[in-house]
Design a protein around this motif. Structure first.
Motif, PDB file in Angstrom:
ATOM      1  N   LEU A  48       0.831  -1.206   0.000  1.00  0.00           N
ATOM      2  CA  LEU A  48       0.000   0.000   0.000  1.00  0.00           C
ATOM      3  C   LEU A  48       0.865   1.256   0.000  1.00  0.00           C
ATOM      4  O   LEU A  48       0.352   2.362   0.057  1.00  0.00           O
ATOM      5  CB  LEU A  48      -0.921   0.008   1.230  1.00  0.00           C
ATOM      6  CG  LEU A  48      -2.084  -0.979   1.186  1.00  0.00           C
ATOM      7  CD1 LEU A  48      -2.900  -0.921   2.470  1.00  0.00           C
ATOM      8  CD2 LEU A  48      -2.985  -0.707  -0.008  1.00  0.00           C
ATOM      9  N   ASN A  49       2.164   1.064  -0.039  1.00  0.00           N
ATOM     10  CA  ASN A  49       3.094   2.185  -0.052  1.00  0.00           C
ATOM     11  C   ASN A  49       3.601   2.370  -1.480  1.00  0.00           C
ATOM     12  O   ASN A  49       4.426   1.584  -1.950  1.00  0.00           O
ATOM     13  CB  ASN A  49       4.262   1.895   0.887  1.00  0.00           C
ATOM     14  CG  ASN A  49       4.649   3.098   1.720  1.00  0.00           C
ATOM     15  OD1 ASN A  49       3.919   4.080   1.784  1.00  0.00           O
ATOM     16  ND2 ASN A  49       5.796   3.033   2.358  1.00  0.00           N
ATOM     17  N   SER A  50       3.121   3.379  -2.159  1.00  0.00           N
ATOM     18  CA  SER A  50       3.472   3.556  -3.566  1.00  0.00           C
ATOM     19  C   SER A  50       3.983   4.966  -3.821  1.00  0.00           C
ATOM     20  O   SER A  50       3.988   5.821  -2.941  1.00  0.00           O
ATOM     21  CB  SER A  50       2.267   3.239  -4.465  1.00  0.00           C
ATOM     22  OG  SER A  50       1.176   4.094  -4.161  1.00  0.00           O
ATOM     23  N   PHE A  51       4.403   5.198  -5.073  1.00  0.00           N
ATOM     24  CA  PHE A  51       5.002   6.478  -5.430  1.00  0.00           C
ATOM     25  C   PHE A  51       4.664   6.789  -6.878  1.00  0.00           C
ATOM     26  O   PHE A  51       4.335   5.883  -7.661  1.00  0.00           O
ATOM     27  CB  PHE A  51       6.520   6.422  -5.229  1.00  0.00           C
ATOM     28  CG  PHE A  51       7.205   7.757  -5.280  1.00  0.00           C
ATOM     29  CD1 PHE A  51       6.969   8.700  -4.296  1.00  0.00           C
ATOM     30  CD2 PHE A  51       8.087   8.077  -6.303  1.00  0.00           C
ATOM     31  CE1 PHE A  51       7.609   9.943  -4.332  1.00  0.00           C
ATOM     32  CE2 PHE A  51       8.728   9.295  -6.349  1.00  0.00           C
ATOM     33  CZ  PHE A  51       8.485  10.239  -5.362  1.00  0.00           C
ATOM     34  N   ALA A  52       4.764   8.060  -7.229  1.00  0.00           N
ATOM     35  CA  ALA A  52       4.469   8.498  -8.592  1.00  0.00           C
ATOM     36  C   ALA A  52       5.755   8.686  -9.382  1.00  0.00           C
ATOM     37  O   ALA A  52       6.703   9.305  -8.898  1.00  0.00           O
ATOM     38  CB  ALA A  52       3.674   9.805  -8.569  1.00  0.00           C
ATOM     39  N   ASN A  54       3.850  10.324 -14.316  1.00  0.00           N
ATOM     40  CA  ASN A  54       2.534  10.206 -13.690  1.00  0.00           C
ATOM     41  C   ASN A  54       1.980   8.784 -13.676  1.00  0.00           C
ATOM     42  O   ASN A  54       0.791   8.563 -13.880  1.00  0.00           O
ATOM     43  CB  ASN A  54       1.527  11.148 -14.359  1.00  0.00           C
ATOM     44  CG  ASN A  54       1.959  12.599 -14.282  1.00  0.00           C
ATOM     45  OD1 ASN A  54       2.674  12.980 -13.362  1.00  0.00           O
ATOM     46  ND2 ASN A  54       1.553  13.402 -15.238  1.00  0.00           N
ATOM     47  N   LEU A  55       2.859   7.813 -13.417  1.00  0.00           N
ATOM     48  CA  LEU A  55       2.449   6.430 -13.258  1.00  0.00           C
ATOM     49  C   LEU A  55       2.799   5.987 -11.835  1.00  0.00           C
ATOM     50  O   LEU A  55       3.514   6.681 -11.121  1.00  0.00           O
ATOM     51  CB  LEU A  55       3.141   5.545 -14.301  1.00  0.00           C
ATOM     52  CG  LEU A  55       2.827   5.898 -15.753  1.00  0.00           C
ATOM     53  CD1 LEU A  55       3.721   5.116 -16.710  1.00  0.00           C
ATOM     54  CD2 LEU A  55       1.352   5.654 -16.077  1.00  0.00           C
ATOM     55  N   GLU A  56       2.296   4.821 -11.424  1.00  0.00           N
ATOM     56  CA  GLU A  56       2.417   4.395 -10.030  1.00  0.00           C
ATOM     57  C   GLU A  56       3.255   3.131  -9.905  1.00  0.00           C
ATOM     58  O   GLU A  56       3.033   2.161 -10.623  1.00  0.00           O
ATOM     59  CB  GLU A  56       1.013   4.146  -9.457  1.00  0.00           C
ATOM     60  CG  GLU A  56       0.996   3.808  -7.975  1.00  0.00           C
ATOM     61  CD  GLU A  56      -0.418   3.616  -7.442  1.00  0.00           C
ATOM     62  OE1 GLU A  56      -0.583   3.526  -6.211  1.00  0.00           O
ATOM     63  OE2 GLU A  56      -1.360   3.545  -8.260  1.00  0.00           O
ATOM     64  N   ILE A  57       4.216   3.158  -8.967  1.00  0.00           N
ATOM     65  CA  ILE A  57       5.015   1.969  -8.684  1.00  0.00           C
ATOM     66  C   ILE A  57       5.139   1.792  -7.170  1.00  0.00           C
ATOM     67  O   ILE A  57       4.810   2.701  -6.391  1.00  0.00           O
ATOM     68  CB  ILE A  57       6.425   2.028  -9.307  1.00  0.00           C
ATOM     69  CG1 ILE A  57       7.310   3.066  -8.603  1.00  0.00           C
ATOM     70  CG2 ILE A  57       6.364   2.317 -10.784  1.00  0.00           C
ATOM     71  CD1 ILE A  57       8.773   2.983  -9.011  1.00  0.00           C
ATOM     72  N   GLY A  58       5.629   0.630  -6.754  1.00  0.00           N
ATOM     73  CA  GLY A  58       5.862   0.389  -5.344  1.00  0.00           C
ATOM     74  C   GLY A  58       6.922   1.326  -4.797  1.00  0.00           C
ATOM     75  O   GLY A  58       7.916   1.634  -5.461  1.00  0.00           O
TER      76      GLY A  58
END
Length: 486
Positions: free
Chosen positions: A46-50, A54-58
């Motif tokens: 549940l800990n992600s980053f941009a 503008n995409l999402e990864i761990g």
């Protein structure tokens, strides 16, 4: 520089320290003149980053990219699973939401070969640009019932021909059984891929494990190439929510006490790392109303299932503790899902989060949130509308919350959050408390003598360098380099 084979760190189980060991080696390779990059085919967090696009990864791979001295990109974590309930997760594929699936649906009804090919495309992209690729596995590599569904562990090791190292947490106990059993259960080709063992989180005199090192080598045929001590004095952002369990849970007199509501679906707990490291601050997590009520400052964090967590706040009596705190004029702040909860109402007409169509919020801020499909994912800089603070943050959220009194203005020209008064506001910006100007503005509501001194970026760089030195001091790095020669 000489082209190296990829290196992979796999584990005897979850939370054995693979992510941190990976980050440490990322920095070691960078210091030695290489151009490393991290890779994890599938992550559950549940800990992600941009990313910059503008995409999402761990979050772990974003941290590891920092350790490599490069910007994170989606190829570093092409598949991200974000739990939304006990048995359901949102699947983020190549940085974008691809729907919610139960564990049974994800493991039994998705095309595992297609997912693996997709992940390996990302790996190939990285391998053409960086050297070496520092790969991380997930959980245990010897879950027999999941072998035919594996797209993140030894299937990756064999496909990439990575020199693979098994990480075990001695602090959990049972290290001999876990290491021996893990290796003994592997098929011959996978067993051959293991080049050594790293014992992690060792407490006390390392020399006392000399006999243990020999016995493990005799049992497994694999050398113990490192015994990394247990440490708490090196700052590395943690990925796994298990890390929250080791953080403070109670009020401590004599400090500025910041209580974070411990939500079942709490996300991006790294939002509070800088606050937690500020001298004079005791930051603690709690789901007990009587403990939360003691706090000088309450923060409502992000949530992956905001409506469900909002309902739980009411059921557990936490909502009452929060509203009583606010009526007493004490500071209260919300981030992302926490900001949404502070409003008058939350609506989910399309069932984005589940079967709760709407719920009344805490009624603290005069805003209403409507959830919708899709997700806002981006990095940004901000300035408070009154000019009293500024910095950088990032957004990862579904839905919108129209505001008439914004907290800050983004570099995009858009408004963010709601400012009720100096002691009460909400924002969509994760990472807002990584900025000293914001921390100091919040702390002065309680004690003007307590303030942030460290620079977040400097703190991270110092942490990576200290971790790399810890690796060099306790791991046979020269042996590892020999296994990476083509």
């Amino acid at each position: 520089m000489k082209k190296l084979r990829p290196i992979m760190f796999v584990g005897t189980g979850s939370d054995v320290g693979k992510s941190v060991i990976n980050a440490g080696f990322c920095r070691v390779f960078l210091q030695d003149g290489y151009a490393p990059a991290p890779f994890k085919a599938q992550n559950m967090s549940l800990n992600s980053f941009a990313t910059a696009d503008n995409l999402e990864i761990g979050r772990a791979q974003a941290v590891q990219a920092d350790a490599c001295g490069i910007d994170c990109r989606i190829e570093m974590n092409p598949i991200l699973l974000k739990p939304t309930g006990n048995q359901t997760s949102q699947v983020v594929l190549n940085g974008k939401p691809a729907g919610n699936k139960s564990a049974r649906e994800y493991f039994n009804e998705t095309d595992r070969d297609a997912l693996f090919r997709e992940a390996m495309k990302s790996y190939d992209t990285l391998a053409a640009l960086y050297n070496p690729i520092v790969i991380e596995g997930a959980g245990s590599i010897s879950e027999l019932n999941l072998w035919d569904k594996d797209i993140v562990n030894m299937r990756v090791a064999l496909h990439t021909q990575a020199a693979t190292y098994l990480v075990a947490d001695i602090d959990k106990g049972g290290v001999f059984a876990s290491v021996y059993g893990t290796i003994a259960l592997l098929p011959p080709a996978e067993r051959d891929a293991i080049k050594g063992i790293i014992i992690n989180k060792f407490r006390g005199d390392v020399s006392l494990f000399d006999d243990g090192r020999k016995k493990l080598h005799e049992l497994t045929g694999k050398p113990v190439v490192g015994i990394v001590p247990y440490f708490t004095d090196v700052f590395i952002e943690q990925e796994d929510s298990v890390a929250v369990e080791s953080k403070g849970r109670t009020y401590l007199p004599g400090n500025v006490n910041i209580g974070v509501a411990l939500l079942k679906h709490l996300s991006n707990f790294t939002d509070f790392d800088m606050l937690q490291r500020t001298p004079g601050v005791n930051l603690y997590y709690t789901d007990r109303p009587e403990e939360l009520a003691k706090a000088d400052i309450i923060v409502l964090p992000g949530s992956k299932n905001t409506l469900s967590d909002l309902r739980t706040l009411h059921e557990k009596g936490l909502a009452q503790a929060i509203t009583t705190h606010h009526r007493a004029g004490k500071p209260l702040y919300g981030i992302c899902g926490g900001y949404q909860m502070m409003g008058a109402e939350m609506r989910d007409p399309d069932g984005v989060e589940g079967d709760i169509a709407s719920l009344p919020g805490l009624g603290i801020l005069p805003v209403t949130t409507t959830l919708a499909g899709g997700k806002q994912t981006r990095r940004c800089s901000f300035v408070f509308t009154d000019g009293g603070a500024e910095g950088e943050g990032y957004e990862i959220h579904a839905g919108s919350t129209p505001t008439s009194r914004p907290l800050c203005r983004l570099n995009t020209g858009e408004d963010d959050g709601y400012y009720l008064n100096e002691a009460t506001w909400g924002t969509y910006l994760h990472g807002i408390f990584n900025n000293a100007s914001v921390i100091n503005r919040v702390l002065r509501q309680v004690n003007t003598d307590v303030h942030a001194e460290a620079d977040y970026r400097m703190l991270k760089e110092e942490g990576f360098d200290r971790l790399a030195q810890l690796i060099r001091d306790h791991v046979d790095v020269s042996y590892i380099y020999k296994t990476l020669e083509k």
